[in-house]
Design an enzyme around this catalytic site. Structure first.
Site, PDB file in Angstrom:
ATOM      1  N   ASN A  41      19.649 -32.796  -4.941  1.00 41.34           N
ATOM      2  CA  ASN A  41      19.310 -33.428  -6.213  1.00 41.34           C
ATOM      3  C   ASN A  41      19.516 -32.527  -7.419  1.00 41.34           C
ATOM      4  O   ASN A  41      19.675 -33.004  -8.524  1.00 41.34           O
ATOM      5  CB  ASN A  41      17.850 -33.901  -6.184  1.00 41.34           C
ATOM      6  CG  ASN A  41      16.899 -32.781  -5.851  1.00 41.34           C
ATOM      7  OD1 ASN A  41      17.044 -32.111  -4.819  1.00 41.34           O
ATOM      8  ND2 ASN A  41      15.931 -32.536  -6.712  1.00 41.34           N
ATOM      9  N   HIS A  56      14.693 -46.655  -7.649  1.00 43.22           N
ATOM     10  CA  HIS A  56      14.852 -46.335  -9.071  1.00 43.22           C
ATOM     11  C   HIS A  56      15.962 -45.322  -9.339  1.00 43.22           C
ATOM     12  O   HIS A  56      16.318 -45.073 -10.483  1.00 43.22           O
ATOM     13  CB  HIS A  56      13.524 -45.878  -9.691  1.00 43.22           C
ATOM     14  CG  HIS A  56      13.108 -44.489  -9.340  1.00 43.22           C
ATOM     15  ND1 HIS A  56      13.217 -43.459 -10.247  1.00 43.22           N
ATOM     16  CD2 HIS A  56      12.582 -43.965  -8.218  1.00 43.22           C
ATOM     17  CE1 HIS A  56      12.754 -42.347  -9.680  1.00 43.22           C
ATOM     18  NE2 HIS A  56      12.356 -42.632  -8.450  1.00 43.22           N
ATOM     19  N   THR A 110       0.712 -54.768   1.975  1.00 42.33           N
ATOM     20  CA  THR A 110       1.383 -55.981   1.505  1.00 42.33           C
ATOM     21  C   THR A 110       2.731 -55.632   0.900  1.00 42.33           C
ATOM     22  O   THR A 110       2.837 -54.709   0.088  1.00 42.33           O
ATOM     23  CB  THR A 110       0.514 -56.683   0.451  1.00 42.33           C
ATOM     24  OG1 THR A 110      -0.747 -56.980   1.041  1.00 42.33           O
ATOM     25  CG2 THR A 110       1.160 -57.962  -0.042  1.00 42.33           C
ATOM     26  N   CYS A 168       5.253 -26.800 -11.355  1.00 43.84           N
ATOM     27  CA  CYS A 168       4.088 -26.882 -10.472  1.00 43.84           C
ATOM     28  C   CYS A 168       3.170 -28.007 -10.951  1.00 43.84           C
ATOM     29  O   CYS A 168       3.434 -28.656 -11.950  1.00 43.84           O
ATOM     30  CB  CYS A 168       3.338 -25.560 -10.434  1.00 43.84           C
ATOM     31  SG  CYS A 168       2.217 -25.335 -11.810  1.00 43.84           S
ATOM     32  N   GLN A 191      19.530 -39.473  -3.492  1.00 44.76           N
ATOM     33  CA  GLN A 191      20.501 -39.307  -4.580  1.00 44.76           C
ATOM     34  C   GLN A 191      21.872 -39.881  -4.223  1.00 44.76           C
ATOM     35  O   GLN A 191      22.678 -40.148  -5.106  1.00 44.76           O
ATOM     36  CB  GLN A 191      20.649 -37.817  -4.947  1.00 44.76           C
ATOM     37  CG  GLN A 191      19.400 -37.171  -5.535  1.00 44.76           C
ATOM     38  CD  GLN A 191      19.080 -37.675  -6.932  1.00 44.76           C
ATOM     39  OE1 GLN A 191      19.897 -38.322  -7.601  1.00 44.76           O
ATOM     40  NE2 GLN A 191      17.862 -37.380  -7.398  1.00 44.76           N
ATOM     41  N   GLY A 194      10.106 -42.767  -2.445  1.00 43.96           N
ATOM     42  CA  GLY A 194      10.914 -41.887  -1.611  1.00 43.96           C
ATOM     43  C   GLY A 194      10.058 -40.800  -0.975  1.00 43.96           C
ATOM     44  O   GLY A 194      10.253 -40.421   0.179  1.00 43.96           O
ATOM     45  N   THR A 195       9.095 -40.318  -1.733  1.00 42.55           N
ATOM     46  CA  THR A 195       8.187 -39.297  -1.207  1.00 42.55           C
ATOM     47  C   THR A 195       7.447 -39.825   0.017  1.00 42.55           C
ATOM     48  O   THR A 195       7.310 -39.127   1.026  1.00 42.55           O
ATOM     49  CB  THR A 195       7.182 -38.881  -2.298  1.00 42.55           C
ATOM     50  OG1 THR A 195       7.900 -38.277  -3.369  1.00 42.55           O
ATOM     51  CG2 THR A 195       6.160 -37.893  -1.760  1.00 42.55           C
TER      52      THR A 195
END
Lengths: 387, 358
Positions: A156, A204, A240, A328, A182, A69-70
């Site tokens: 989220n 996921h 791929t 962090c 979400q 997702g990032t």
């Protein structure tokens, strides 16, 4: 007893998704190859793409598979920024809500530091809804300069669903990206009906495997790619294709979609039971973003006078998994930027814990939470009072 | 017991945590984040403030099989240790930040928090021994004389020491490394941390310059004759010989040493070695690691004034608040601000902060 209340972080894979993954992982072939084996894997990938597109209200050609997702959020933010700035050098403004996920906030911050972007954050209300009046003002004053607007579909940490349709109306011809990681498979999410330009989904979070996600990118719209190589995925995301994960993602999405309405009402009731059970022993707690419409299973609770990392440690020792929001890179707990954006004080933001429920949770697990929460909170309060 | 193991990411604290588990304690590993920006105080993997170190600590906890969390002690560390370090230097004294860290962070902020959360003690990888003796539970030097850290722990009072467990005190460092390897801890060969953890590259003078500013002042002899200039009196320490850059040569080439630092006039006084001789020490803010000595009674014992200094035979007495020491043999060069630690044989009696030398 082990009770998992962190389904918004990741949730168990569904049986359908595990079976699909196991089945596909033994199939030989690269989906880009021209021979029989390649075509066979390509067929499985395209069927998965069609399935996910149908559930998300998109057309198959609009689905761009990514590794996370990032990555999808980075592709949308950086891709739109570079593309639109390249077309018109005055377009260097990025508009985002003040409580986006770090997968939006951090690429935006990076563009600001390294690529000359100017970022405008749209405030959110105390209830956790993006302030549409403020957005309208920002867009009216900067229309010609805005490269992209990114507002998450649901938050989220607190679960509130954002008025994306209204955001798109205000945006007019400016691209709107929405992080729907979400929402997908949990609440009504239809890309076409929202009229957004792009959206992020992640496997996921809906019972699929780790390491696969998708950017839905409206037909005919291009973004500047980040990964260059074999030209897969409309030449927008080379690499791929991870066929087993993609097939498993689709199986998870199908399963989630099939049970969505029933699970929504079950989880909503379970969440209410959790909040009521905790409030029965600790009347001074409050719930952040307790409004409709919301994700069904998220309860973000402030326990006044505590440090949330102390709460988490003590609950963990009781077998109860919860979450404190973000940390962090070194793992130092931070007060949630989401709660700060909603106007909570740093003190209250540091006293808040997220419970996110999923299909596996039971009422007896919630009873377990209710039976230990008072003593946990007492100790966490004593720890803070000593400082 | 339920205990918190403070895990720096180094080999000592990792083995200490593993031993605490074996001793039957219920152990939770905690890494202290001492800077809100992990790269702020130091870069590289040598100190205790880096992302790498927190990862090392986490991996060690995984291998040992204990829960692991990070506690944010950045504010407490900055106020209690870093600011104290700066203000002590600015006042012409030479502070020991490791002492302050043990006193204010590890066995105050951390121990207090641990106790409130329902834990009984804090386990660290320090080299010192707690023993049950006729005097109660007392602290003693470590078996390994090269690693003995009883000096930097002597700032802990009885209540703090009652909540402290030092599983490594009876073991030599090389044994600890072997044990780490045997236990599958990959930090087994990680270099020891030296210097001050929040000062990059160990260069105190330039770090202090950046924070306290540069102010030119005179270097004078004991008669007040100017011999040279300096860029800030706080970068000197009593007994220092090198780096004085004196423009007036010494009579007969006799080496000259820093005798005194006067922060108000920003003056550094230098002179011959004999002028550095100290036979008496006064320390204030006395802390007793075990039973307190009786007031106005002369005791025989040993004084130690540096972390790796030699024990000096002495006679000492206390009025409860301060400690007065008469050394058998003179000591050359002693800075105020340093810790004075009193030993009875290998037992740590207590400590005080040096306020005057005689």
């Amino acid at each position: 007893m082990s009770s998992y209340f962190d389904h918004a972080a990741t949730t168990p894979m569904s049986k359908a998704a595990i079976d699909a993954l196991n089945n596909q992982i033994s199939q030989l072939g690269n989906a880009s190859s021209l021979h029989t084996q390649g075509r066979s894997v390509r067929k499985a990938v395209e069927e998965a793409r069609e399935s996910i597109a149908r559930i998300a209200g998109a057309s198959p050609s609009e689905i761009v598979f990514t590794g996370s997702g990032t990555e999808a959020n980075n592709l949308a933010i950086k891709g739109f920024y570079w593309k639109r700035l390249g077309e018109d050098s005055a377009r260097n403004v990025i508009v985002i809500s003040a409580f986006e996920h770090h997968a939006i906030l951090d690429p935006v911050e990076w563009l600001e530091e390294h690529e000359g972007a100017h970022v405008i954050q749209v405030p959110v209300t105390r209830d956790g809804i993006v302030d549409l009046e403020a957005l309208k003002d920002i867009v009216d004053h900067n229309r010609a300069k805005i490269a992209v607007i990114a507002i998450m579909h649901s938050n989220n940490e607190i679960g509130t669903i954002q008025p994306i349709k209204e955001v798109v109306e205000i945006a007019g011809d400016i691209p709107v990206h929405t992080d729907a990681v979400q929402s997908f498979g949990k609440v009504d999410f239809n890309f076409d009906q929202l009229s957004a330009t792009s959206a992020t989904l992640s496997a996921h979070k809906v019972g699929g495997p780790l390491g696969v996600a998708a950017l839905i990118l409206r037909r005919g719209i291009d973004v500047t790619p980040i990964l260059h190589g074999g030209g897969q995925e409309r030449d927008i995301r080379s690499g791929t294709l991870n066929a087993p994960a993609i097939v498993s993602f689709a199986a998870a999405a199908e399963d989630a979609d099939l049970h969505r309405i029933q699970r929504y009402s079950e989880l909503r009731a379970m969440r209410r039971y959790l909040i009521d059970s905790i409030r029965a022993v600790l009347p001074d707690i409050w719930v952040n973003g307790d409004v409709e419409p919301s994700l069904p299973g998220i309860a973000n609770i402030t326990f006044p006078g505590t440090e949330s990392d102390g709460l988490l440690l003590l609950l963990d020792a009781e077998g109860i998994a919860s979450s404190t929001g973000s940390a962090c890179s070194a793992g130092v707990p931070r007060p949630s930027h989401v709660l700060l954006a909603m106007g909570l004080s740093e003190r209250d933001a540091r006293s808040s814990l997220r419970f996110s429920l999923g299909a596996s949770n039971t009422r007896s697990e919630i009873d377990h939470v209710a039976s230990v929460i008072e003593s946990v909170v007492d100790r966490a309060r004593a720890a803070l009072a000593r400082q | 017991m339920k205990v918190i193991a403070a895990m720096s990411g180094g080999v000592d604290s990792a083995v200490a945590a593993a031993r605490a588990v074996e001793a039957g304690h219920e152990v939770i590993g905690v890494h202290l984040a001492l800077s809100s920006n992990p790269q702020k105080y130091r870069s590289g993997a040598r100190g205790c403030c880096t992302i790498e170190d927190s990862h090392d600590a986490r991996r060690a906890a995984d291998v040992i099989g204990i829960p692991f969390y990070i506690w944010d002690m950045a504010e407490e560390f900055h106020e209690g240790v870093v600011e104290n370090f700066l203000s002590e230097y600015a006042a012409g004294r030479t502070p020991n930040p490791c002492l302050r860290c043990n006193e204010k962070i590890k066995f105050a902020a951390v121990l207090d928090r641990a106790r409130a959360l329902g834990f009984d003690a804090v386990v660290t990888g320090h080299y010192a021994q707690m023993r049950e003796t006729d005097l109660g539970r007392t602290m003693h030097r470590a078996e390994d004389p090269l690693k003995d850290q009883s000096y930097v722990l002597a700032v802990l009072n009885k209540t703090q020491l009652d909540g402290a467990i030092f599983p490594l005190g009876d073991t030599h460092k090389e044994e600890v490394r072997k044990e780490a390897k045997r236990r599958g801890l990959y930090v087994a060969n990680k270099p020891d941390s030296h210097d001050i953890c929040f000062v990059p590259s160990g260069n105190n003078a330039s770090w202090l310059h950046d924070r306290l500013g540069t102010e030119t002042g005179p270097i004078v002899d004991e008669d007040g004759t100017k011999l040279g200039e300096h860029q800030g009196a706080y970068t000197y320490t009593i007994g220092q010989r090198r780096g004085l850059n004196l423009t007036v040569p010494a009579e007969g080439g006799v080496p000259r040493y820093v005798l005194k630092i006067e922060p108000v006039t920003n003056t550094v006084v230098v002179g011959v070695k004999e002028s550095l001789a100290v036979t008496g020490i006064v320390g204030e803010k006395a802390i007793w690691c075990g039973p307190a000595p009786e007031s106005a009674t002369q005791y025989r014992g040993f004084s130690q004034v540096r972390a790796h200094g030699s024990p000096l035979a002495c006679t000492y007495s206390t009025d409860g608040e301060s400690i007065t020491v008469a050394l058998d043999e003179p000591l050359f060069g002693l800075a105020t601000g340093q810790g004075l630690v009193i030993y009875d044989g290998d037992r740590v009696v207590g400590s005080a902060t040096i306020s005057a030398t005689l």
